[in-house]
Design an enzyme around this catalytic site. Structure first.
Site, mmCIF file in Angstrom:
data_model
loop_
_atom_site.group_PDB
_atom_site.id
_atom_site.type_symbol
_atom_site.label_atom_id
_atom_site.label_comp_id
_atom_site.label_asym_id
_atom_site.label_seq_id
_atom_site.Cartn_x
_atom_site.Cartn_y
_atom_site.Cartn_z
ATOM 1 N N PRO A 181 0.832 -1.210 0.000
ATOM 2 C CA PRO A 181 0.000 0.000 0.000
ATOM 3 C C PRO A 181 0.861 1.250 0.000
ATOM 4 O O PRO A 181 1.811 1.366 0.775
ATOM 5 C CB PRO A 181 -0.799 -0.140 1.295
ATOM 6 C CG PRO A 181 -0.894 -1.610 1.513
ATOM 7 C CD PRO A 181 0.411 -2.173 1.034
ATOM 8 N N CYS A 182 0.523 2.184 -0.880
ATOM 9 C CA CYS A 182 1.434 3.297 -1.126
ATOM 10 C C CYS A 182 1.098 4.579 -0.378
ATOM 11 O O CYS A 182 1.790 5.581 -0.535
ATOM 12 C CB CYS A 182 1.466 3.600 -2.630
ATOM 13 S SG CYS A 182 -0.149 4.056 -3.313
ATOM 14 N N GLN A 183 0.043 4.581 0.435
ATOM 15 C CA GLN A 183 -0.364 5.829 1.070
ATOM 16 C C GLN A 183 0.758 6.467 1.895
ATOM 17 O O GLN A 183 0.903 7.682 1.924
ATOM 18 C CB GLN A 183 -1.587 5.592 1.969
ATOM 19 C CG GLN A 183 -2.876 5.346 1.202
ATOM 20 C CD GLN A 183 -3.025 3.894 0.789
ATOM 21 O OE1 GLN A 183 -2.118 3.091 0.978
ATOM 22 N NE2 GLN A 183 -4.162 3.557 0.207
ATOM 23 N N ALA A 184 1.547 5.647 2.556
ATOM 24 C CA ALA A 184 2.606 6.190 3.414
ATOM 25 C C ALA A 184 3.715 6.856 2.609
ATOM 26 O O ALA A 184 4.455 7.672 3.135
ATOM 27 C CB ALA A 184 3.202 5.068 4.269
ATOM 28 N N TYR A 185 3.818 6.497 1.326
ATOM 29 C CA TYR A 185 4.912 7.039 0.506
ATOM 30 C C TYR A 185 4.462 8.200 -0.370
ATOM 31 O O TYR A 185 5.285 8.862 -0.989
ATOM 32 C CB TYR A 185 5.488 5.958 -0.404
ATOM 33 C CG TYR A 185 5.663 4.621 0.276
ATOM 34 C CD1 TYR A 185 6.303 4.519 1.502
ATOM 35 C CD2 TYR A 185 5.177 3.456 -0.312
ATOM 36 C CE1 TYR A 185 6.441 3.291 2.130
ATOM 37 C CE2 TYR A 185 5.325 2.223 0.310
ATOM 38 C CZ TYR A 185 5.955 2.154 1.529
ATOM 39 O OH TYR A 185 6.094 0.947 2.145
#
Length: 418
Positions: free
Chosen positions: A130-134
């Site tokens: 999941p890319c939300q943190a990046y």
């Protein structure tokens, strides 16, 4: 790219898909003859989407697409559809969170499916945590030392270390490269290097792979040092097509309208023929729109007018005060945006599941439908997204465009079999 004039087409290559989502990345590999051993995904709706897509491929290969068509038309239930599939195929979709507690079970299922299908090894590992943190937005408030999302690359790496595939494909947003001042990506690269992999990356443009969307994605690829492979040279193209080529043939809808079994109102465009948008069936599904209140509809009309007549993107603080519902007029001003009918769409993201303000239809006063969003992500009309309207939008927004993954898979296959 390592290549040869003689391609061993009869070699079957296997892969495992982690953080599989709705299967956009996996789709390209299936189209190129790769055999999926396991898909792992924690979202239950996405897992059903994966099963339904495997049903499509299985039934297509067995000349039984009439069964799949019956499901799309709601003539049979999902349980009825799945009854036509082998148990091992259904069991290859693991609805699990990838964490240390579940790793042994994931290993067990991979080993089981390899044995059942008489394969000796996993050739490729694919997936993108999941890319939300990046993402640029998602970095605010991230605890880089303790947030479990930013450590998912190590869980990916544990599975990598266990099966030692020749290559891996790790997809994510460009922000992963600069996240935490670049330290995060340096740690990732160093970790995979210690596992025995050469690691490189490129920021690829989805529109150079036939996708009608301006979309940037980082494709990190690692290969076993012993294989002495290089980063693939993916063929790219500049197309003349626009979103009009996939918006023209669907029924006009009002906010809140839904068509579950629709007939195309116009002939297929050149783009649709070239990229098989309308393959197999003479009908489409999931042309579903969300309802809008009168205030939003008034805003949509103003924003559409400015864009269509002046090519001007209206900012939130440009709206009449009586239409503003939020006091913040100093940030996030591009809250309302029209999809460009005569060019590419702007990047489609999972936020479309929360509201449609950023994806306003260019000619109809509403936000885009589920099917329209799927087409902008290059999903064919025979791709069915399980779950609610919100669940479908989330899956589509998070996906890797299949046309993009198809080129990645084709090029990687040429490397692996030579």
């Amino acid at each position: 790219m390592m290549s040869s004039t003689k391609v061993k087409k009869n070699i079957m290559l296997t892969y495992v898909d982690l953080f599989a989502g709705a299967g956009g990345l996996s789709e390209g590999f299936i189209r190129n003859g790769f055999e999926p051993i396991i898909h792992v995904e924690m979202n239950v709706d996405a897992c059903y989407t994966l099963k339904t897509r495997l049903a499509y491929h299985y039934l297509k290969n067995n000349n039984q697409l009439d069964i799949y068509a019956s499901y799309l038309k709601a003539e049979i239930s999902r349980a009825d559809l799945y009854e036509n599939l082998p148990i091992d195929l259904l069991d290859s979709i693991l609805n699990l969170k990838i964490d240390d507690a579940n790793l042994n079970y994931i290993y067990k299922q991979i080993d089981k499916n390899l044995k059942l299908r008489k394969f000796k090894k996993v050739d490729l590992l694919i997936g993108g945590p999941p890319c939300q943190a990046y993402s640029l937005i998602g970095r605010h408030g991230i605890d880089w030392d303790n947030d479990e999302r930013v450590k998912l690359y190590k869980l990916y790496g544990k599975i990598l270390a266990k099966y030692k595939p020749s290559m891996f494909v790790f997809e994510n947003v460009p922000g992963i490269i600069s996240a935490n001042k670049g330290e995060y990506f340096n740690d990732l690269r160093s970790y995979y290097d210690k596992l025995g992999y050469n690691v490189d990356y490129q920021i690829l443009k989805a529109e150079e792979f036939g996708v009608l969307q301006s979309r940037r994605r980082v494709i990190i690829i690692g290969s076993l040092k012993s294989k002495k492979l290089v980063y693939p040279d993916f063929p790219k193209m500049i197309e003349k097509y626009t979103t009009a080529d996939v918006f023209h043939d669907l029924e006009v809808l009002k906010p809140g309208d839904s068509i579950s079994n629709g007939k195309y109102k116009k002939s297929a465009s050149e783009y649709q023929k070239k990229y098989h948008v309308r393959e197999n069936f003479d009908f489409y599904t999931q042309h579903i729109t969300r309802p809008h209140n009168t205030n939003d509809l008034a805003i949509y009309k103003i924003v559409q007018d400015k864009w269509n007549n002046e090519k001007h993107r209206l900012k939130y603080n440009d709206l009449p005060k009586k239409l503003r519902t939020q006091n913040n007029i100093s940030s996030f001003l591009d809250r309302f945006k029209v999809v460009d009918l005569n060019g590419l769409s702007h990047t489609l993201v999972a936020h479309i599941a929360k509201d449609g303000h950023y994806y306003i239809h260019p000619t109809q006063t509403r936000s885009i439908s589920v099917r329209e969003a799927a087409r902008l992500q290059s999903f064919p009309d025979n791709y069915f997204f399980e779950g609610s309207r919100t669940a479908a939008f989330t899956q589509i927004g998070n996906a890797v465009p299949p046309l993009m993954s198809q080129v990645l898979a084709k090029t990687i296959k040429e490397i692996l079999i030579n």
